[in-house]
Design an enzyme around this catalytic site. Sequence first.
Site, PDB file in Angstrom:
ATOM      1  N   GLU A  48       0.737  -1.249   0.067  1.00  0.00           N
ATOM      2  CA  GLU A  48      -0.016  -0.158  -0.258  1.00  0.00           C
ATOM      3  C   GLU A  48       0.506   1.599   0.157  1.00  0.00           C
ATOM      4  OE1 GLU A  48      -2.994  -0.383  -0.747  1.00  0.00           O
ATOM      5  OE2 GLU A  48      -4.154  -2.419  -0.062  1.00  0.00           O
TER       6      GLU A  48
ATOM      7  N   HIS B 261      -2.514   1.504   8.133  1.00  0.00           N
ATOM      8  CA  HIS B 261      -4.001   0.626   8.193  1.00  0.00           C
ATOM      9  C   HIS B 261      -3.882  -0.757   8.338  1.00  0.00           C
ATOM     10  CE1 HIS B 261      -6.262  -1.454   5.091  1.00  0.00           C
ATOM     11  NE2 HIS B 261      -5.225  -2.401   4.415  1.00  0.00           N
TER      12      HIS B 261
ATOM     13  N   HIS C 177      -7.176  -3.777   9.530  1.00  0.00           N
ATOM     14  CA  HIS C 177      -8.598  -4.996   8.895  1.00  0.00           C
ATOM     15  C   HIS C 177      -9.279  -5.214  10.106  1.00  0.00           C
ATOM     16  CE1 HIS C 177      -6.574  -6.828   5.111  1.00  0.00           C
ATOM     17  NE2 HIS C 177      -6.465  -5.442   4.981  1.00  0.00           N
TER      18      HIS C 177
ATOM     19  N   GLU D 194     -17.956   9.642  23.415  1.00  0.00           N
ATOM     20  CA  GLU D 194     -16.512  11.271  23.131  1.00  0.00           C
ATOM     21  C   GLU D 194     -15.666  10.965  22.034  1.00  0.00           C
ATOM     22  OE1 GLU D 194     -13.294  11.582  25.097  1.00  0.00           O
ATOM     23  OE2 GLU D 194     -14.606  11.845  26.613  1.00  0.00           O
TER      24      GLU D 194
ATOM     25  N   HIS E 269     -12.502  -3.706   3.104  1.00  0.00           N
ATOM     26  CA  HIS E 269     -11.592  -4.285   3.608  1.00  0.00           C
ATOM     27  C   HIS E 269     -11.011  -3.871   5.043  1.00  0.00           C
ATOM     28  CE1 HIS E 269      -7.316  -2.798   1.406  1.00  0.00           C
ATOM     29  NE2 HIS E 269      -7.281  -4.036   2.502  1.00  0.00           N
TER      30      HIS E 269
HETATM   31  O1  2HA Z   1      -0.981  -5.565   3.647  1.00  0.00           O
HETATM   32  O2  2HA Z   1      -3.389  -4.584   4.055  1.00  0.00           O
HETATM   33  O3  2HA Z   1      -4.463  -4.020   2.151  1.00  0.00           O
HETATM   34  C1  2HA Z   1      -1.680  -6.111   3.475  1.00  0.00           C
HETATM   35  C2  2HA Z   1      -2.891  -5.584   3.000  1.00  0.00           C
HETATM   36  C3  2HA Z   1      -2.657  -4.733   2.357  1.00  0.00           C
HETATM   37 ZN    ZN Z   2      -5.127  -4.402   3.577  1.00  0.00          ZN
END
Ligand code: 2HA
Ligand code: ZN
Length: 288
Positions: free
Chosen positions: A115, A139, A141, A169, A210
Amino acid sequence: MNLEEQAFAQEFIRLATDGDARGWHERNGGNLSYRLTAAEIEACVDCFHNTAPWNAIRTAVPVLGGAFFLLTGSGKCMRNVRFAPAENTGIIEINAAGNAYRLVWGLTDGKPTSELPTHLAVHALKCTGGKEGNRVIYHAHPAHLIALTFILPLDDALFTRELWEMDIENPIVFPEGIGIVPWVIPGSEAAAAATLEKMRSYRVVVWAHHGTFVCGDTFGDTFGLMDVLEKSAQICGEIIAMGGKRQTVTEKNLRDLADMYDLKLNEAALSANSELEIGIKLCYTVHK
Ligand code: 2HA
Ligand code: ZN
Protein backbone atom coordinates in the site's frame (compact mmCIF):
# COMPACT_ATOMS: atom_id res chain seq x y z
CA MET A 1 22.68 3.10 19.50
CA ASN A 2 20.95 0.23 17.74
CA LEU A 3 18.28 1.65 15.41
CA GLU A 4 15.64 -0.69 16.83
CA GLU A 5 16.17 0.82 20.28
CA GLN A 6 15.32 4.35 19.15
CA ALA A 7 12.13 5.63 20.80
CA PHE A 8 10.28 6.00 17.47
CA ALA A 9 11.16 2.42 16.47
CA GLN A 10 10.01 1.12 19.86
CA GLU A 11 6.71 2.97 19.51
CA PHE A 12 6.29 1.61 15.99
CA ILE A 13 6.85 -1.93 17.28
CA ARG A 14 4.40 -1.33 20.14
CA LEU A 15 1.65 -0.21 17.77
CA ALA A 16 2.22 -3.25 15.50
CA THR A 17 2.09 -5.53 18.54
CA ASP A 18 -1.01 -3.90 20.05
CA GLY A 19 -2.85 -3.89 16.71
CA ASP A 20 -2.07 -7.58 16.32
CA ALA A 21 -3.29 -8.28 19.88
CA ARG A 22 -6.58 -6.57 18.97
CA GLY A 23 -7.02 -9.02 16.07
CA TRP A 24 -6.72 -6.38 13.36
CA HIS A 25 -3.89 -8.07 11.44
CA GLU A 26 -4.72 -11.58 10.31
CA ARG A 27 -1.92 -13.09 8.23
CA ASN A 28 -0.14 -10.15 6.55
CA GLY A 29 -3.12 -7.78 6.81
CA GLY A 30 -2.50 -4.10 7.44
CA ASN A 31 0.53 -1.83 7.22
CA LEU A 32 2.11 1.09 9.05
CA SER A 33 4.40 3.97 8.13
CA TYR A 34 6.08 6.74 10.11
CA ARG A 35 7.85 9.89 8.84
CA LEU A 36 11.06 10.44 10.81
CA THR A 37 11.89 13.84 12.30
CA ALA A 38 15.16 15.60 11.37
CA ALA A 39 16.59 14.67 14.80
CA GLU A 40 15.67 11.00 14.31
CA ILE A 41 17.28 10.92 10.86
CA GLU A 42 20.40 12.45 12.37
CA ALA A 43 20.47 9.88 15.18
CA CYS A 44 20.12 6.96 12.73
CA VAL A 45 22.25 8.10 9.80
CA ASP A 46 25.18 5.84 10.75
CA CYS A 47 22.88 2.79 10.47
CA PHE A 48 21.80 3.68 6.91
CA HIS A 49 23.37 2.19 3.78
CA ASN A 50 23.22 3.85 0.38
CA THR A 51 23.72 0.84 -1.86
CA ALA A 52 20.11 -0.19 -2.65
CA PRO A 53 18.73 0.76 -6.07
CA TRP A 54 16.28 3.64 -6.51
CA ASN A 55 12.70 2.65 -7.37
CA ALA A 56 10.34 4.95 -9.25
CA ILE A 57 7.33 6.41 -7.45
CA ARG A 58 4.58 6.47 -10.07
CA THR A 59 2.76 9.48 -8.64
CA ALA A 60 5.61 11.78 -7.58
CA VAL A 61 5.50 13.36 -4.12
CA PRO A 62 7.84 16.39 -4.38
CA VAL A 63 6.79 17.69 -0.97
CA LEU A 64 8.30 14.53 0.57
CA GLY A 65 11.70 15.05 -1.13
CA GLY A 66 14.44 14.05 1.33
CA ALA A 67 12.04 12.43 3.81
CA PHE A 68 12.68 9.07 5.50
CA PHE A 69 9.94 6.60 6.48
CA LEU A 70 9.96 3.59 8.73
CA LEU A 71 7.39 1.17 7.33
CA THR A 72 6.21 -2.44 7.31
CA GLY A 73 7.17 -4.75 4.45
CA SER A 74 5.02 -6.25 1.71
CA GLY A 75 3.74 -9.67 2.80
CA LYS A 76 5.14 -9.21 6.31
CA CYS A 77 3.05 -9.91 9.41
CA MET A 78 2.43 -7.44 12.25
CA ARG A 79 2.74 -10.33 14.72
CA ASN A 80 6.36 -10.82 13.69
CA VAL A 81 7.45 -7.18 13.84
CA ARG A 82 8.55 -7.23 17.47
CA PHE A 83 10.54 -10.47 17.08
CA ALA A 84 12.50 -9.37 13.98
CA PRO A 85 12.09 -5.63 13.27
CA ALA A 86 14.84 -5.51 10.63
CA GLU A 87 13.25 -8.34 8.61
CA ASN A 88 9.68 -7.12 8.79
CA THR A 89 10.15 -3.36 8.64
CA GLY A 90 12.49 -1.03 6.81
CA ILE A 91 13.42 2.60 6.34
CA ILE A 92 13.15 4.20 2.91
CA GLU A 93 14.61 7.48 1.73
CA ILE A 94 12.75 9.62 -0.80
CA ASN A 95 15.01 11.38 -3.34
CA ALA A 96 15.09 15.17 -3.59
CA ALA A 97 12.64 15.25 -6.53
CA GLY A 98 10.18 12.99 -4.72
CA ASN A 99 9.92 10.59 -7.64
CA ALA A 100 11.97 7.65 -6.35
CA TYR A 101 12.73 5.82 -3.12
CA ARG A 102 15.39 3.41 -1.91
CA LEU A 103 15.77 1.18 1.10
CA VAL A 104 18.40 2.42 3.57
CA TRP A 105 17.78 0.05 6.48
CA GLY A 106 15.94 -3.22 7.24
CA LEU A 107 13.63 -5.34 5.07
CA THR A 108 16.63 -7.59 4.62
CA ASP A 109 14.73 -9.89 2.26
CA GLY A 110 11.77 -7.77 1.28
CA LYS A 111 10.26 -4.59 -0.08
CA PRO A 112 7.96 -1.89 1.32
CA THR A 113 4.25 -2.41 1.94
CA SER A 114 2.00 -3.06 -1.06
CA GLU A 115 0.00 0.00 0.00
CA LEU A 116 3.01 2.31 -0.43
CA PRO A 117 1.24 4.51 -3.06
CA THR A 118 -1.54 5.31 -0.58
CA HIS A 119 0.85 5.85 2.34
CA LEU A 120 3.01 8.26 0.33
CA ALA A 121 0.06 10.13 -1.18
CA VAL A 122 -1.49 10.66 2.26
CA HIS A 123 1.84 11.61 3.87
CA ALA A 124 2.37 14.16 1.08
CA LEU A 125 -1.06 15.64 1.70
CA LYS A 126 -0.87 15.68 5.48
CA CYS A 127 2.71 16.91 5.97
CA THR A 128 2.09 20.22 4.22
CA GLY A 129 1.44 23.42 6.15
CA GLY A 130 3.63 22.80 9.20
CA LYS A 131 5.71 19.65 8.92
CA GLU A 132 5.22 18.48 12.48
CA GLY A 133 1.87 16.69 12.55
CA ASN A 134 0.43 13.56 10.99
CA ARG A 135 3.64 11.52 10.98
CA VAL A 136 1.90 8.17 11.43
CA ILE A 137 -0.29 6.40 8.87
CA TYR A 138 -1.88 3.10 9.79
CA HIS A 139 -3.95 0.61 7.83
CA ALA A 140 -5.75 -2.23 9.64
CA HIS A 141 -8.48 -4.81 9.05
CA PRO A 142 -10.76 -4.39 12.11
CA ALA A 143 -13.62 -6.88 11.83
CA HIS A 144 -16.54 -4.84 13.14
CA LEU A 145 -15.82 -1.81 10.97
CA ILE A 146 -15.47 -4.04 7.92
CA ALA A 147 -18.75 -5.78 8.80
CA LEU A 148 -20.52 -2.41 8.98
CA THR A 149 -19.47 -1.65 5.40
CA PHE A 150 -21.76 -4.52 4.33
CA ILE A 151 -24.69 -3.04 6.24
CA LEU A 152 -24.60 0.76 6.43
CA PRO A 153 -24.94 2.96 3.33
CA LEU A 154 -21.46 3.85 2.01
CA ASP A 155 -21.98 7.50 2.78
CA ASP A 156 -19.59 9.72 4.78
CA ALA A 157 -22.29 11.59 6.69
CA LEU A 158 -24.40 8.56 7.60
CA PHE A 159 -21.42 6.47 8.65
CA THR A 160 -20.03 9.33 10.73
CA ARG A 161 -23.37 9.94 12.40
CA GLU A 162 -23.81 6.28 13.36
CA LEU A 163 -20.32 6.07 14.85
CA TRP A 164 -20.68 9.41 16.67
CA GLU A 165 -23.80 8.07 18.40
CA MET A 166 -21.97 4.97 19.65
CA ASP A 167 -19.55 6.66 22.05
CA ILE A 168 -20.01 10.00 23.79
CA GLU A 169 -16.37 10.96 23.11
CA ASN A 170 -16.47 10.23 19.38
CA PRO A 171 -17.58 13.69 18.19
CA ILE A 172 -14.60 15.03 20.18
CA VAL A 173 -12.19 12.45 18.71
CA PHE A 174 -13.23 12.90 15.06
CA PRO A 175 -15.35 16.08 14.80
CA GLU A 176 -14.60 16.40 11.08
CA GLY A 177 -16.14 12.95 10.47
CA ILE A 178 -14.89 9.99 8.46
CA GLY A 179 -14.67 9.23 4.74
CA ILE A 180 -15.89 6.08 3.03
CA VAL A 181 -14.27 4.75 -0.14
CA PRO A 182 -16.25 2.13 -2.09
CA TRP A 183 -14.52 -1.15 -3.00
CA VAL A 184 -11.17 -0.54 -4.71
CA ILE A 185 -8.30 -2.83 -5.72
CA PRO A 186 -5.84 -3.06 -2.78
CA GLY A 187 -2.45 -1.49 -3.46
CA SER A 188 -3.68 0.30 -6.60
CA GLU A 189 -3.12 3.89 -7.68
CA ALA A 190 -6.93 4.16 -7.78
CA ALA A 191 -7.07 3.23 -4.08
CA ALA A 192 -4.45 5.91 -3.37
CA ALA A 193 -6.34 8.56 -5.37
CA ALA A 194 -9.71 7.78 -3.75
CA THR A 195 -8.16 7.77 -0.26
CA LEU A 196 -6.34 11.03 -0.95
CA GLU A 197 -9.56 12.72 -1.99
CA LYS A 198 -11.25 11.76 1.30
CA MET A 199 -8.18 12.57 3.39
CA ARG A 200 -8.46 16.21 2.28
CA SER A 201 -11.39 16.45 4.73
CA TYR A 202 -10.73 13.64 7.23
CA ARG A 203 -8.12 11.69 9.20
CA VAL A 204 -10.06 8.45 8.85
CA VAL A 205 -10.91 6.66 5.63
CA VAL A 206 -12.79 3.37 5.62
CA TRP A 207 -12.25 1.15 2.58
CA ALA A 208 -15.51 -0.71 2.06
CA HIS A 209 -15.17 -4.49 2.53
CA HIS A 210 -11.47 -4.15 3.29
CA GLY A 211 -10.34 -2.03 6.25
CA THR A 212 -9.44 1.37 7.60
CA PHE A 213 -6.75 3.97 6.93
CA VAL A 214 -6.06 6.52 9.66
CA CYS A 215 -3.42 9.13 10.33
CA GLY A 216 -2.28 10.76 13.54
CA ASP A 217 0.36 13.02 15.03
CA THR A 218 1.73 10.32 17.33
CA PHE A 219 1.60 6.53 17.52
CA GLY A 220 -0.68 6.84 20.56
CA ASP A 221 -3.14 9.14 18.76
CA THR A 222 -3.23 6.89 15.74
CA PHE A 223 -3.79 3.67 17.66
CA GLY A 224 -6.40 5.36 19.85
CA LEU A 225 -8.27 6.60 16.79
CA MET A 226 -8.40 3.10 15.27
CA ASP A 227 -9.44 1.69 18.63
CA VAL A 228 -12.40 4.05 19.18
CA LEU A 229 -13.63 3.51 15.62
CA GLU A 230 -13.55 -0.26 16.01
CA LYS A 231 -15.19 -0.28 19.43
CA SER A 232 -17.95 1.99 18.09
CA ALA A 233 -18.45 -0.30 15.11
CA GLN A 234 -18.74 -3.23 17.51
CA ILE A 235 -21.45 -1.45 19.52
CA CYS A 236 -23.27 -0.57 16.30
CA GLY A 237 -23.15 -4.22 15.20
CA GLU A 238 -24.49 -5.37 18.54
CA ILE A 239 -27.36 -2.88 18.32
CA ILE A 240 -28.24 -4.20 14.88
CA ALA A 241 -28.07 -7.79 16.21
CA MET A 242 -30.39 -6.77 19.09
CA GLY A 243 -32.98 -5.61 16.58
CA GLY A 244 -32.11 -1.93 16.17
CA LYS A 245 -32.22 1.17 18.36
CA ARG A 246 -35.21 2.09 20.50
CA GLN A 247 -33.69 5.49 21.32
CA THR A 248 -30.55 7.32 20.41
CA VAL A 249 -28.40 10.44 20.63
CA THR A 250 -30.19 13.30 18.90
CA GLU A 251 -28.96 16.11 16.68
CA LYS A 252 -29.71 18.44 19.60
CA ASN A 253 -27.60 16.33 21.98
CA LEU A 254 -24.72 16.55 19.52
CA ARG A 255 -25.12 20.31 19.06
CA ASP A 256 -25.15 20.80 22.84
CA LEU A 257 -21.94 18.75 23.09
CA ALA A 258 -20.37 20.85 20.33
CA ASP A 259 -21.30 24.06 22.18
CA MET A 260 -19.92 22.84 25.50
CA TYR A 261 -16.61 21.60 24.03
CA ASP A 262 -16.32 24.21 21.29
CA LEU A 263 -16.32 21.59 18.51
CA LYS A 264 -16.79 22.26 14.83
CA LEU A 265 -18.80 19.18 13.95
CA ASN A 266 -19.36 17.99 10.39
CA GLU A 267 -22.70 19.60 9.44
CA ALA A 268 -23.78 16.87 7.02
CA ALA A 269 -23.31 14.24 9.74
CA LEU A 270 -25.13 16.39 12.30
CA SER A 271 -28.20 16.69 10.14
CA ALA A 272 -28.00 13.14 8.72
CA ASN A 273 -31.07 10.97 9.09
CA SER A 274 -30.62 8.99 12.29
CA GLU A 275 -33.62 6.80 11.51
CA LEU A 276 -31.90 4.68 8.90
CA GLU A 277 -33.65 1.67 7.47
CA ILE A 278 -31.22 -1.08 6.58
CA GLY A 279 -33.46 -4.09 6.07
CA ILE A 280 -34.34 -3.81 9.71
CA LYS A 281 -35.18 -0.34 10.91
CA LEU A 282 -31.97 0.73 12.62
CA CYS A 283 -33.76 3.26 14.78
CA TYR A 284 -37.37 2.78 15.82
CA THR A 285 -37.94 5.84 17.96
CA VAL A 286 -35.86 8.95 18.29
CA HIS A 287 -36.66 10.88 21.46
CA LYS A 288 -36.18 14.50 20.60
O1 2HA B 1 -0.65 -5.47 3.73
O2 2HA B 1 -3.60 -5.11 4.15
O3 2HA B 1 -4.21 -3.82 1.97
C1 2HA B 1 -1.72 -6.19 3.28
C2 2HA B 1 -2.89 -5.31 3.19
C3 2HA B 1 -3.16 -4.70 1.90
ZN1 ZN C 1 -5.47 -4.24 3.75
